[in-house]
Design a protein around this motif. Structure first.
Motif, short mmCIF file in Angstrom:
data_model
loop_
_atom_site.label_atom_id
_atom_site.label_comp_id
_atom_site.label_asym_id
_atom_site.label_seq_id
_atom_site.Cartn_x
_atom_site.Cartn_y
_atom_site.Cartn_z
N PRO A 99 22.83 -16.88 17.45
CA PRO A 99 22.73 -15.66 16.64
C PRO A 99 23.75 -15.67 15.50
O PRO A 99 24.83 -16.28 15.65
CB PRO A 99 23.05 -14.54 17.63
CG PRO A 99 23.44 -15.17 18.90
CD PRO A 99 23.25 -16.63 18.83
N LEU A 100 23.40 -15.00 14.41
CA LEU A 100 24.26 -15.05 13.22
C LEU A 100 25.67 -14.55 13.50
O LEU A 100 26.64 -15.02 12.91
CB LEU A 100 23.65 -14.21 12.09
CG LEU A 100 22.35 -14.75 11.48
CD1 LEU A 100 21.84 -13.80 10.39
CD2 LEU A 100 22.55 -16.14 10.91
N ASP A 101 25.81 -13.57 14.44
CA ASP A 101 27.17 -13.03 14.62
C ASP A 101 28.10 -13.99 15.37
O ASP A 101 29.29 -13.70 15.53
CB ASP A 101 27.15 -11.62 15.24
CG ASP A 101 26.37 -11.58 16.54
OD1 ASP A 101 26.03 -12.67 17.04
OD2 ASP A 101 26.12 -10.47 17.05
N LEU A 102 27.60 -15.13 15.79
CA LEU A 102 28.51 -16.14 16.39
C LEU A 102 28.91 -17.20 15.35
O LEU A 102 29.65 -18.13 15.66
CB LEU A 102 27.83 -16.84 17.56
CG LEU A 102 27.68 -16.03 18.84
CD1 LEU A 102 27.06 -16.90 19.94
CD2 LEU A 102 29.04 -15.51 19.31
N ILE A 103 28.41 -17.05 14.14
CA ILE A 103 28.69 -18.08 13.12
C ILE A 103 29.84 -17.64 12.22
O ILE A 103 29.85 -16.52 11.71
CB ILE A 103 27.43 -18.33 12.25
CG1 ILE A 103 26.26 -18.71 13.14
CG2 ILE A 103 27.71 -19.41 11.20
CD1 ILE A 103 24.93 -18.87 12.40
N ARG A 104 30.84 -18.52 12.07
CA ARG A 104 31.97 -18.24 11.18
C ARG A 104 32.20 -19.46 10.30
O ARG A 104 32.50 -20.54 10.79
CB ARG A 104 33.26 -18.06 11.98
CG ARG A 104 33.21 -17.01 13.02
CD ARG A 104 34.03 -15.79 12.66
NE ARG A 104 34.03 -14.86 13.76
CZ ARG A 104 32.96 -14.19 14.17
NH1 ARG A 104 31.81 -14.34 13.56
NH2 ARG A 104 33.03 -13.36 15.20
N ILE A 105 32.08 -19.24 9.01
CA ILE A 105 32.29 -20.35 8.08
C ILE A 105 33.33 -19.92 7.05
O ILE A 105 33.24 -18.83 6.49
CB ILE A 105 30.96 -20.72 7.36
CG1 ILE A 105 29.92 -21.16 8.39
CG2 ILE A 105 31.19 -21.82 6.33
CD1 ILE A 105 28.50 -21.17 7.87
N LEU A 106 34.31 -20.79 6.83
CA LEU A 106 35.27 -20.54 5.76
C LEU A 106 34.81 -21.34 4.56
O LEU A 106 34.55 -22.55 4.68
CB LEU A 106 36.67 -21.00 6.21
CG LEU A 106 37.73 -21.03 5.10
CD1 LEU A 106 38.06 -19.61 4.63
CD2 LEU A 106 39.00 -21.72 5.61
N ALA A 107 34.69 -20.70 3.41
CA ALA A 107 34.26 -21.41 2.21
C ALA A 107 35.32 -21.20 1.14
O ALA A 107 35.73 -20.07 0.88
CB ALA A 107 32.91 -20.90 1.73
N THR A 108 35.79 -22.29 0.53
CA THR A 108 36.86 -22.18 -0.46
C THR A 108 36.50 -22.91 -1.75
O THR A 108 35.68 -23.83 -1.75
CB THR A 108 38.17 -22.80 0.09
OG1 THR A 108 37.95 -24.19 0.36
CG2 THR A 108 38.63 -22.10 1.35
N ASP A 109 37.14 -22.49 -2.81
CA ASP A 109 37.02 -23.17 -4.10
C ASP A 109 38.23 -22.78 -4.93
O ASP A 109 38.84 -21.73 -4.69
CB ASP A 109 35.72 -22.77 -4.82
CG ASP A 109 35.33 -23.78 -5.90
OD1 ASP A 109 34.48 -24.64 -5.63
OD2 ASP A 109 35.89 -23.70 -7.02
#
Ligand SMILES: C[S@@+](CC[C@H](N)C(=O)[O-])C[C@H]1O[C@@H](n2cnc3c(N)ncnc32)[C@H](O)[C@@H]1O
Length: 267
Positions: free
Chosen positions: A127-137
């Motif tokens: 499920p989406l609420d178990l997904i954690r992504i850090l995105a940087t730039d």
């Protein structure tokens, strides 16, 4: 004349470093000079010194310079076959070795297509609420666009049909699409300079199509940093022109084409 021009660029490098913290000497010189010369000539300047004086007084010009330093171009599912390998081979292996949730870092994520692609693929597993992504730039403007999550019809061309139906909504009054809030919420965007900021720990690091701009030395330092930042059993996913020639010198081994796994030390 030639020496003067070289001095002009070296002085510009030090001034930019002092003003912004960005170290242009870690980027391939010929390419960077060409890109910046085109920009300053278009804006009516005739040397790097004049250009610096201009951007020292004009925040909009400084922003434009930071924007143009490298290209922001990105795509959903860029090099599709690699994303299939991620889905069918790398992720199942990471779930087995690292469990759920995985710590995922999309570095130099530009306008968000890459971290959102990762989120859509992960949505097939959990499920989406178990997904954690850090995105940087490094580029704040790119990050703002990423957070807005609005994309042109053309840029979502490569998104598989079932994902398009599930996660994109057509905006009224234009050929634009909005990415679903559920996908947006899985990604945290932060400004981060790969050449000077500390690296966060991660199980999967995705860093594609930025190292091509860096000098050999800078690139090697970034590989060492990635290797240290990876947790045990972690994997680095690089761009499709960015094969690492001696991965073992960075503590990495090939897991598949363009995927490098951290080498486990025997205790
Ligand atoms: C061509 S885009 C790649 C986007 C995405 N990873 C992909 O492959 O589609 C390159 C990105 O690298 C970013 N960048 C350039 N120098 C950087 C640095 N020192 N630290 C972090 N990001 C940087 C740029 O702002 C730009 O968004």
């Amino acid at each position: 004349m030639k020496i003067e021009r070289e001095d002009d660029y070296s002085r510009f490098i030090s001034q930019i470093k002092m003003k912004t913290g960005v170290n242009l000497s870690l980027y391939k010189e010929a390419q960077m000079k060409r890109r910046l010369t085109t920009l300053y000539e278009k804006r009516g300047f005739s040397s790097f010194q004049e250009f610096f004086n201009g951007l020292d007084q004009d925040q909009a010009l400084l922003d434009e310079f930071l924007d143009r330093m490298t290209i922001n171009v990105s795509e959903f599912y860029r090099n599709k076959s690699r994303w299939d390998v991620l889905e069918h081979k790398i992720l199942p292996r990471l779930f087995k070795d690292r469990g759920i949730p995985l710590r995922i870092w999309s570095a130099a994520a530009s306008t968000g297509e890459e971290p959102y692609t990762i989120a859509m693929i992960l949505s097939k597993f959990m499920p989406l609420d178990l997904i954690r992504i850090l995105a940087t730039d490094i580029d704040r403007h790119a990050l703002q666009k990423a957070k807005a999550g609005i994309y042109s019809e053309r840029s979502i061309n490569e998104v598989p049909k079932e994902m398009k139906l599930k996660f994109f909504e057509k905006c009224s009054g234009g050929p634009f699409y909005r990415i679903a809030d559920g996908i947006k919420k899985t990604v945290t965007f932060k400004q981060h300079n790969l050449l000077s900021d500390p690296y966060p720990k991660a199980d999967l690091i995705c860093c594609r199509n930025v190292l091509i701009y860096f000098t050999e030395e800078a690139k090697n330092q970034v590989y060492r940093n990635f290797s240290t930042a990876l947790n045990h059993h972690g994997t680095l996913f690089v761009g499709s022109t960015e094969q690492i020639f001696h991965p073992s010198s960075f503590g990495l081994e090939v897991e598949d084409t363009f995927f490098y796994k951290k080498i486990e030390h025997q205790h």
